[in-house]
Design an enzyme around this catalytic site. Structure first.
Site: not given
Length: 400
Positions: A330, A348
């Site tokens: 992301h 992440c």
């Protein structure tokens, strides 16, 4: 006490309740009963009815409530079985095999809630044929197991996506082999592959290597009528899969780089930041599981209050899920100074907004996302995990 489908054994039906007993008529062209008996002095013939074959057709649970995976019991007095023919409601003959005094369909089961016409032929000691007919109706249970597929909706998927057979209720270990035997895959071009059970409701087929660019696959599962859980499979099912270009991303966690490959050629290298110490990004081959333009990242979902020192509640963009436990690709504009330099995330793989958008548009659900450099291995249950097995270990996931 009732018997479950899993406990069914091949057996001879009880006469009367579970069967239909008939002394069949002689087949055309056979001798009439007693025609070879010596005539009396008065010129009469004594009938030899005791030598005629008597055929009984039944099932363990009755002809009106037959279990789809149980055999037809066909017993013969004064003779032997010559042939058995079973025809469905459309007039199509069901391929089957006689083993001793029992007939079973070659596919392993009949369909639920269906009626079948049966003709059994026996031969007596004098080589006279006797035919008996009957009708059997399989039961119509209130609860059934349905079969369908995921990601087979006519849209190309990533070349790591397995063929995905889904059962809407659990299939027990001892039932899986029979179901798997009914499953077949045809690929273009031809590719070596294997079935494997991911869990009690999921059967996957993956090739030995990632799907070749432009592959198609046709899958059929003909398990209708087989036991599954405490009931039976309702339906056969078939689907087609489409695969496009082979897109693979390789993330080097230690060197903070993500390299994108298309059909074997590197097309982009993106500076990234992965999980910091104590929250390391996991290594191994994951798959892109979902894509969403905007996702709320909330540490409270895994027990860390958002207002704590390591907590957060942040809206992120150009998000692609790669594990059930919350790893994503992301945009992370707040960490632009660390991309390509240091690992500062909570697990992440973050990048600039422009790079996150490019990667989002480059990728497809099902694309392989390989990670190297971490000491924490991704477990198969944490992603679509068929590529986390070696080829030999994946084959061992088959029930056959």
């Amino acid at each position: 006490m009732s018997t479950s489908p899993m406990q069914l054994t091949r057996r001879t039906a009880l006469l009367g309740v579970a069967g239909l007993t008939l002394a069949g008529c002689a087949r055309a062209g056979s001798e009439e009963a007693g025609s070879d008996q010596p005539a009396s002095s008065a010129g009469t013939v004594t009938a030899d009815t005791k030598s005629e074959a008597v055929i009984t057709i039944g099932t363990a649970h009755g002809l009106d409530t037959m279990w789809p995976n149980e055999p037809l019991d066909i017993t013969v007095e004064n003779g032997t079985i010559s042939s058995v023919k079973v025809v469905d409601e459309t007039g199509s003959e069901i391929p089957g095999t006689v083993d001793g005094s029992q007939w079973m369909p070659d596919r392993g089961a009949l369909l639920l809630n269906s009626t079948y016409s049966i003709e059994a032929i026996a031969v007596d000691a004098k080589d006279r044929q006797q035919a008996t007919t009957a009708s059997a109706t399989t039961m119509n249970p209130d609860l059934v197991v349905e079969v369908d597929f995921r990601f087979a909706d006519g849209v190309a998927v990533g070349n790591g996506m397995p063929i995905w057979v889904r059962f809407d209720m659990p299939v027990t270990d001892d039932q899986r082999a029979a179901i798997e035997k009914t499953a077949s895959v045809t690929t273009v071009p031809e590719q070596e592959g294997s079935w494997g059970w991911s869990d009690e409701t999921t059967l996957w087929w993956r090739p030995k290597e990632y799907w070749q660019a432009g592959s198609t696959a046709h899958v059929e599962v003909k398990a209708a009528g087989l036991p599954a859980g405490d009931t039976w499979v309702l339906n056969d099912a078939a689907a087609d899969y489409i695969y496009g270009d082979l897109r693979v991303t390789v993330t080097d966690i230690d060197n903070h780089q993500l390299t994108c490959y298309q059909n074997g050629e590197a097309v982009n290298t993106i500076p990234v930041s992965c999980g910091k110490p104590g929250m390391e990004t996991m290594t191994g081959t994951k798959l892109v599981m979902d894509q969403e333009y905007s996702v709320l990242m909330d540490s409270g979902t895994f027990g860390v209050p958002a207002d704590s020192a390591e907590g957060y509640s942040t809206q992120v963009y150009w998000a692609q899920r790669i594990t059930w436990s919350g790893e994503y690709f992301h945009a992370a504009p707040w960490a632009d100074g660390s991309h390509g330099v240091a690992n500062v995330s909570h697990g992440c793989t973050g990048m600039t907004t422009a790079n996150a958008q490019w990667l989002f548009e480059f990728s497809q659900i099902g694309d392989p996302a390989e990670f190297v450099g971490s000491t924490f291995a991704t477990q198969p249950y944490q992603t679509y995990g068929c590529w986390l097995y070696s080829w030999e270990d994946w084959q061992a996931q088959s029930a056959l």
